[in-house]
Design a protein around this motif. Structure first.
Motif, PDB file in Angstrom:
ATOM      1  N   UNK A  20      -2.923   1.644  -4.497  1.00 11.93           N
ATOM      2  CA  UNK A  20      -3.480   0.222  -3.281  1.00 11.93           C
ATOM      3  C   UNK A  20      -3.689   0.536  -2.131  1.00 11.93           C
ATOM      4  N   UNK A  21      -2.091   1.057  -2.604  1.00  8.03           N
ATOM      5  CA  UNK A  21      -1.708   0.427  -0.278  1.00  8.03           C
ATOM      6  C   UNK A  21      -1.088   1.721  -0.088  1.00  8.03           C
ATOM      7  N   UNK A  22      -0.685   2.543   0.948  1.00 15.30           N
ATOM      8  CA  UNK A  22      -0.077   3.234   1.646  1.00 15.30           C
ATOM      9  C   UNK A  22       0.232   3.381   2.829  1.00 15.30           C
ATOM     10  N   UNK A  23       1.256   3.270   3.474  1.00 11.59           N
ATOM     11  CA  UNK A  23       1.554   3.439   5.256  1.00 11.59           C
ATOM     12  C   UNK A  23       3.395   4.355   5.506  1.00 11.59           C
ATOM     13  N   UNK A  24       2.610   5.446   5.588  1.00  8.44           N
ATOM     14  CA  UNK A  24       4.096   6.627   6.058  1.00  8.44           C
ATOM     15  C   UNK A  24       4.438   6.436   7.312  1.00  8.44           C
ATOM     16  N   UNK A  25       5.524   6.514   7.468  1.00  8.24           N
ATOM     17  CA  UNK A  25       6.482   6.546   8.946  1.00  8.24           C
ATOM     18  C   UNK A  25       6.942   7.540   9.357  1.00  8.24           C
TER      19      UNK A  25
END
Length: 105
Positions: A20-25
């Motif tokens: 549903x959501x991804x955020x890559x740091x």
């Protein structure tokens, strides 16, 4: 006292395994991202509800918590504080609940 830690990525996965959501740091190629999502979805979704919310994975630690039909997952360094990350996840869900309503059904 505030402790600094490194978040490598954040994933929100449904109980059916849909992202549903991804955020890559941290830098991951598209192929690596797909593999990470596939691996972690399988690991987290197959764990029993009475097991702890921390998973050692590839020399890192994944902290997750289930709210409603979503798993909120954060990947951190192995020596970072898991309980602090659980608090961050909970705070994030509370903010979503206030903004959108009914996040924690």
């Amino acid at each position: 006292m505030f402790m600094a830690f490194q978040i490598h990525f954040v994933l929100l996965i449904s109980r059916q395994g849909k992202v549903r959501l991804t955020k890559w740091y941290s830098p991951y190629s598209q192929k690596e991202r797909s593999k990470v999502i596939r691996e972690l979805s399988g690991v987290i979704l197959s764990r029993g509800p009475k097991l702890c919310n921390f998973v050692e994975w590839r020399g890192l630690k994944v902290v997750y918590k289930s709210y409603a039909s979503l798993y909120f997952c954060m990947c951190i360094d192995a020596d970072d504080n898991e309980l602090e990350v659980l608090e961050i996840i909970h705070h994030f869900v509370e903010i979503l609940d206030r903004y959108f309503g009914s996040v924690r059904l």
